[in-house]
Design an enzyme around this catalytic site. Structure first.
Site, PDB file in Angstrom:
ATOM      1  N   PRO A   1       0.832  -1.213   0.000  1.00 35.00           N
ATOM      2  CA  PRO A   1       0.000   0.000   0.000  1.00 35.00           C
ATOM      3  C   PRO A   1       0.869   1.267   0.000  1.00 35.00           C
ATOM      4  O   PRO A   1       1.891   1.318   0.678  1.00 35.00           O
ATOM      5  CB  PRO A   1      -0.832  -0.123   1.276  1.00 35.00           C
TER       6      PRO A   1
ATOM      7  N   GLY B   1       2.996   3.671   5.424  1.00 34.79           N
ATOM      8  CA  GLY B   1       3.965   3.283   6.448  1.00 34.79           C
ATOM      9  C   GLY B   1       4.630   1.951   6.194  1.00 34.79           C
ATOM     10  O   GLY B   1       5.327   1.431   7.060  1.00 34.79           O
TER      11      GLY B   1
ATOM     12  N   GLY C   1       6.722   1.290   3.540  1.00 33.08           N
ATOM     13  CA  GLY C   1       7.960   1.385   2.762  1.00 33.08           C
ATOM     14  C   GLY C   1       7.789   1.155   1.272  1.00 33.08           C
ATOM     15  O   GLY C   1       8.716   0.666   0.617  1.00 33.08           O
ATOM     16  N   SER C   2       6.634   1.536   0.714  1.00 33.73           N
ATOM     17  CA  SER C   2       6.402   1.244  -0.708  1.00 33.73           C
ATOM     18  C   SER C   2       7.432   1.940  -1.607  1.00 33.73           C
ATOM     19  O   SER C   2       7.927   1.335  -2.565  1.00 33.73           O
ATOM     20  CB  SER C   2       4.983   1.638  -1.125  1.00 33.73           C
TER      21      SER C   2
ATOM     22  N   ALA D   1      10.550   2.891  -0.840  1.00 33.87           N
ATOM     23  CA  ALA D   1      11.862   2.243  -0.672  1.00 33.87           C
ATOM     24  C   ALA D   1      11.890   0.895  -1.386  1.00 33.87           C
ATOM     25  O   ALA D   1      12.897   0.517  -1.995  1.00 33.87           O
ATOM     26  CB  ALA D   1      12.168   2.056   0.812  1.00 33.87           C
ATOM     27  N   ALA D   2      10.781   0.159  -1.333  1.00 34.25           N
ATOM     28  CA  ALA D   2      10.750  -1.173  -1.952  1.00 34.25           C
ATOM     29  C   ALA D   2      10.798  -1.063  -3.476  1.00 34.25           C
ATOM     30  O   ALA D   2      11.512  -1.824  -4.139  1.00 34.25           O
ATOM     31  CB  ALA D   2       9.507  -1.929  -1.501  1.00 34.25           C
TER      32      ALA D   2
ATOM     33  N   ASP E   1      13.928   2.927   6.474  1.00 33.16           N
ATOM     34  CA  ASP E   1      13.114   2.222   5.467  1.00 33.16           C
ATOM     35  C   ASP E   1      14.000   1.567   4.408  1.00 33.16           C
ATOM     36  O   ASP E   1      13.873   0.380   4.120  1.00 33.16           O
ATOM     37  CB  ASP E   1      12.138   3.182   4.776  1.00 33.16           C
TER      38      ASP E   1
HETATM   39  C1  MEV Z   1       8.872   5.799   8.479  1.00 28.66           C
HETATM   40  O1  MEV Z   1       8.767   4.427   8.128  1.00 28.66           O
HETATM   41  C2  MEV Z   1       9.510   5.960   9.830  1.00 28.66           C
HETATM   42  C3  MEV Z   1       9.655   7.390  10.327  1.00 28.66           C
HETATM   43  O2  MEV Z   1      10.390   7.298  11.553  1.00 28.66           O
HETATM   44  C4  MEV Z   1      10.385   8.259   9.333  1.00 28.66           C
HETATM   45  C5  MEV Z   1      11.853   7.914   9.187  1.00 28.66           C
HETATM   46  O3  MEV Z   1      12.428   7.208  10.018  1.00 28.66           O
HETATM   47  O4  MEV Z   1      12.473   8.432   8.217  1.00 28.66           O
HETATM   48  C6  MEV Z   1       8.311   8.026  10.634  1.00 28.66           C
END
Ligand code: MEV
Length: 310
Positions: free
Chosen positions: A97, A101, A103-104, A106-107, A148
């Site tokens: 998704p 949150g 990591g789309s 980065a993946a 990420d």
């Molecule tokens: C994002 O997956 C995690 C956060 O802590 C941002 C980051 O670490 O860059 C919210």
């Protein structure tokens, strides 16, 4: 032709505070994947990138300088010493998704870098992939901690502190996590920006919360190393309270958290930037079905169950 994949991820504990130098623990989620395929194109065709899931079609020579997928492609080609644009068609697919949150971004970039190196017949290590992806993540996130790109590139649970090599990290006992999506997109850049503005206005208060989160992360690591699931669940709950005080939770997330806890989860928290996106609940074999049902009843768009360690 070469195809490569990369997993989604969850932050187990420590999001946001990790941007301010505190430790965090993250794990890959292999049930959800990004895939990149590089195919040779007709001579003179140049390099095109198609990402159908996000409705993106780029020609590398026309892409904006800050377009993350173009950035990471150019960086990977430069690292390989390729100065002339190759004639390639690159297809990207993902069922992770977006802005949730997991990591789309980065993946997608990780799969892309691996496929580019693979197409050139070059073996690439996780540290190199992670460093290249970090550069492109800066465009998705603003000021990311680097967690990420690191967890997605290493593909194993990690203890992470910005600026230090990640520590691959194994839980003693297998952990079952239910991951539920609120269905509300919430770009990490926005929640990270929100916390930054609040921190600038009241640094002492926010530094104190980050220190409390760091203590939770250390306690969570001890719990994982001892195979103590009940203690880990308590740390999830403690982390959630601190994320509430940072102002990054929301009513839809709280509804999912309450549903999971009432159905027997050992602990639950939002995961990633917050506001929308995903939450995680620590479950046991005998509660996993009830928690999944409760999450669906509380409005989850999708529930993924994943096992870590063991
Ligand atoms: C994002 O997956 C995690 C956060 O802590 C941002 C980051 O670490 O860059 C919210």
């Amino acid at each position: 032709m070469f195809t490569a994949t990369a997993p989604g991820k969850v932050i187990l504990v420590g999001e946001h505070a990790v941007v301010y130098g505190r430790p965090a623990i993250a794990a890959p989620v292999w049930q959800t994947l990004a895939t990149a395929t590089v195919r040779p194109a007709a001579p003179g065709a140049g390099c095109s990138i198609f990402a159908r899931d996000i409705d993106l079609h780029l020609r590398l020579n026309e892409a904006a300088a800050e377009e993350p997928l173009a950035v990471v492609t150019r960086l990977a080609l430069a690292q390989l010493g390729i100065n002339q644009e190759p004639d390639w068609q690159i297809d990207l697919r993902s069922d992770i998704p977006i802005a949730s949150g997991m990591g789309s971004g980065a993946a997608l970039s990780t799969a892309l870098v691996r496929a580019i190196f693979g197409q050139c017949g070059v073996v690439v290590d996780a540290a190199t992939v992670s460093a290249l992806v970090y550069e492109s993540e800066r465009f998705y996130h603003g000021a990311p901690s680097g967690i990420d790109n690191t967890v997605v590139a290493y593909g194993q649970p990690i203890w992470f502190v910005t600026g230090q090599p990640p520590e691959p990290f194994a839980a003693l006992a297998p952990l079952l996590l239910a991951i539920a999506d609120t269905g509300i997109r919430s770009p990490t850049k926005e929640t990270v920006g929100y916390v930054r503005r609040a921190w600038q206005q009241d640094p002492n208060r926010y530094e104190a919360i980050f220190d409390e989160i760091a203590a939770v992360v250390k306690a969570a690591r001890r719990a994982m190393e001892h195979g103590d699931r009940a203690a880990l669940g308590k740390q999830f709950d403690a982390n959630q309270m601190l994320l509430e005080s940072l102002g990054v939770s929301s009513a839809p997330l709280r509804k999912l958290l309450a549903g999971a806890r009432a159905a027997g989860a050992l602990g639950a928290k939002l995961s990633g930037g917050g506001r929308g996106g995903n939450m995680i609940a620590l479950v046991q074999e005998d509660t996993v079905n009830a928690v999944q049902d409760a999450l669906a009843a509380a409005g989850a768009r999708r529930v993924i169950v994943t096992q870590l360690g063991g």
